[in-house]
Design a protein around this motif. Structure first.
Motif, mmCIF file in Angstrom:
data_model
loop_
_atom_site.group_PDB
_atom_site.id
_atom_site.type_symbol
_atom_site.label_atom_id
_atom_site.label_comp_id
_atom_site.label_asym_id
_atom_site.label_seq_id
_atom_site.Cartn_x
_atom_site.Cartn_y
_atom_site.Cartn_z
ATOM 1 N N LEU A 1 7.438 -6.275 -2.242
ATOM 2 C CA LEU A 1 7.038 -5.144 -3.085
ATOM 3 C C LEU A 1 5.540 -4.885 -2.990
ATOM 4 O O LEU A 1 5.100 -3.734 -2.942
ATOM 5 C CB LEU A 1 7.433 -5.395 -4.536
ATOM 6 C CG LEU A 1 8.912 -5.269 -4.846
ATOM 7 C CD1 LEU A 1 9.187 -5.704 -6.283
ATOM 8 C CD2 LEU A 1 9.393 -3.850 -4.637
ATOM 9 N N THR A 2 4.752 -5.952 -2.942
ATOM 10 C CA THR A 2 3.304 -5.810 -2.824
ATOM 11 C C THR A 2 2.943 -5.094 -1.525
ATOM 12 O O THR A 2 2.102 -4.192 -1.510
ATOM 13 C CB THR A 2 2.619 -7.192 -2.876
ATOM 14 O OG1 THR A 2 2.939 -7.816 -4.122
ATOM 15 C CG2 THR A 2 1.115 -7.087 -2.737
ATOM 16 N N GLU A 3 3.591 -5.486 -0.432
ATOM 17 C CA GLU A 3 3.326 -4.843 0.855
ATOM 18 C C GLU A 3 3.719 -3.371 0.828
ATOM 19 O O GLU A 3 2.990 -2.515 1.348
ATOM 20 C CB GLU A 3 4.069 -5.580 1.971
ATOM 21 C CG GLU A 3 3.513 -6.961 2.251
ATOM 22 C CD GLU A 3 4.398 -7.808 3.158
ATOM 23 O OE1 GLU A 3 5.463 -7.313 3.600
ATOM 24 O OE2 GLU A 3 4.029 -8.962 3.411
ATOM 25 N N LYS A 4 4.863 -3.068 0.217
ATOM 26 C CA LYS A 4 5.300 -1.673 0.128
ATOM 27 C C LYS A 4 4.330 -0.853 -0.706
ATOM 28 O O LYS A 4 3.995 0.286 -0.348
ATOM 29 C CB LYS A 4 6.704 -1.587 -0.482
ATOM 30 C CG LYS A 4 7.801 -1.998 0.461
ATOM 31 C CD LYS A 4 9.155 -1.862 -0.201
ATOM 32 C CE LYS A 4 10.283 -2.287 0.724
ATOM 33 N NZ LYS A 4 11.591 -2.176 0.054
ATOM 34 N N LEU A 5 3.889 -1.397 -1.841
ATOM 35 C CA LEU A 5 2.956 -0.671 -2.701
ATOM 36 C C LEU A 5 1.622 -0.436 -2.001
ATOM 37 O O LEU A 5 1.042 0.643 -2.101
ATOM 38 C CB LEU A 5 2.728 -1.433 -4.012
ATOM 39 C CG LEU A 5 3.851 -1.348 -5.024
ATOM 40 C CD1 LEU A 5 3.576 -2.283 -6.198
ATOM 41 C CD2 LEU A 5 4.022 0.073 -5.526
ATOM 42 N N THR A 6 1.145 -1.452 -1.282
ATOM 43 C CA THR A 6 -0.112 -1.308 -0.554
ATOM 44 C C THR A 6 0.000 -0.210 0.490
ATOM 45 O O THR A 6 -0.896 0.641 0.614
ATOM 46 C CB THR A 6 -0.506 -2.648 0.104
ATOM 47 O OG1 THR A 6 -0.640 -3.634 -0.926
ATOM 48 C CG2 THR A 6 -1.802 -2.529 0.864
ATOM 49 N N LEU A 7 1.098 -0.198 1.224
ATOM 50 C CA LEU A 7 1.314 0.837 2.233
ATOM 51 C C LEU A 7 1.370 2.216 1.593
ATOM 52 O O LEU A 7 0.738 3.166 2.072
ATOM 53 C CB LEU A 7 2.602 0.559 3.009
ATOM 54 C CG LEU A 7 2.965 1.555 4.098
ATOM 55 C CD1 LEU A 7 1.882 1.587 5.172
ATOM 56 C CD2 LEU A 7 4.307 1.207 4.710
ATOM 57 N N ARG A 8 2.098 2.335 0.487
ATOM 58 C CA ARG A 8 2.193 3.638 -0.192
ATOM 59 C C ARG A 8 0.832 4.103 -0.698
ATOM 60 O O ARG A 8 0.503 5.291 -0.627
ATOM 61 C CB ARG A 8 3.169 3.547 -1.371
ATOM 62 C CG ARG A 8 4.601 3.345 -0.966
ATOM 63 C CD ARG A 8 5.363 4.663 -0.995
ATOM 64 N NE ARG A 8 6.681 4.530 -0.454
ATOM 65 C CZ ARG A 8 7.776 4.424 -1.182
ATOM 66 N NH1 ARG A 8 7.708 4.402 -2.492
ATOM 67 N NH2 ARG A 8 8.950 4.331 -0.605
ATOM 68 N N MET A 9 0.040 3.157 -1.236
ATOM 69 C CA MET A 9 -1.285 3.527 -1.732
ATOM 70 C C MET A 9 -2.181 4.004 -0.590
ATOM 71 O O MET A 9 -2.931 4.976 -0.746
ATOM 72 C CB MET A 9 -1.932 2.349 -2.467
ATOM 73 C CG MET A 9 -1.296 2.081 -3.814
ATOM 74 S SD MET A 9 -1.872 0.587 -4.635
ATOM 75 C CE MET A 9 -3.612 0.709 -4.529
ATOM 76 N N GLU A 10 -2.092 3.346 0.560
ATOM 77 C CA GLU A 10 -2.866 3.781 1.722
ATOM 78 C C GLU A 10 -2.421 5.163 2.171
ATOM 79 O O GLU A 10 -3.254 6.020 2.495
ATOM 80 C CB GLU A 10 -2.719 2.772 2.860
ATOM 81 C CG GLU A 10 -3.424 1.456 2.596
ATOM 82 C CD GLU A 10 -3.105 0.380 3.626
ATOM 83 O OE1 GLU A 10 -2.286 0.632 4.544
ATOM 84 O OE2 GLU A 10 -3.669 -0.724 3.515
ATOM 85 N N GLU A 11 -1.110 5.390 2.193
ATOM 86 C CA GLU A 11 -0.597 6.706 2.582
ATOM 87 C C GLU A 11 -1.062 7.779 1.611
ATOM 88 O O GLU A 11 -1.463 8.880 2.025
ATOM 89 C CB GLU A 11 0.931 6.681 2.642
ATOM 90 C CG GLU A 11 1.493 5.879 3.793
ATOM 91 C CD GLU A 11 3.004 5.723 3.723
ATOM 92 O OE1 GLU A 11 3.619 6.094 2.691
ATOM 93 O OE2 GLU A 11 3.577 5.216 4.703
ATOM 94 N N MET A 12 -1.024 7.479 0.315
ATOM 95 C CA MET A 12 -1.458 8.456 -0.682
ATOM 96 C C MET A 12 -2.950 8.739 -0.535
ATOM 97 O O MET A 12 -3.387 9.888 -0.677
ATOM 98 C CB MET A 12 -1.149 7.964 -2.099
ATOM 99 C CG MET A 12 0.328 7.980 -2.443
ATOM 100 S SD MET A 12 1.101 9.609 -2.238
ATOM 101 C CE MET A 12 0.272 10.541 -3.493
ATOM 102 N N GLY A 13 -3.738 7.712 -0.249
ATOM 103 C CA GLY A 13 -5.168 7.910 -0.031
ATOM 104 C C GLY A 13 -5.423 8.835 1.137
ATOM 105 O O GLY A 13 -6.287 9.728 1.070
#
Length: 79
Positions: A32-44
């Motif tokens: 979940l941490t990896e998925k959230l980090t990826l999503r946050m990078e994509e949103m940025g």
């Protein structure tokens, strides 16, 4: 059920079951941490792209881009 809890063989399995459960929870948390980090990078990246597009549209429309400092200084006189 009380007989199962009192069974020494079952009681001996509890630490291993608990460890297995904690390992699975840790793996799930890491995923979940990896998925959230990826999503946050994509949103940025999407936000940066959006900001660039807005700036481009403002330039095309001939509107001057106000900085945060400009906005703050113009708001001080209104108070």
């Amino acid at each position: 059920m009380a007989a199962e809890a009192a069974d020494p063989r079952r009681a001996g399995e509890l630490p291993q079951l608990a460890e297995n459960l904690l390992c699975r929870l840790q793996e799930n948390f890491q995923t979940l941490t990896e998925k959230l980090t990826l999503r946050m990078e994509e949103m940025g990246e999407r936000i940066n792209d959006l900001e660039k597009r807005v700036a481009d549209l403002m330039t095309e429309a001939g509107i001057e881009e106000n900085t945060d400092e400009d906005l703050r200084s113009s708001g001080e006189g209104e108070q």
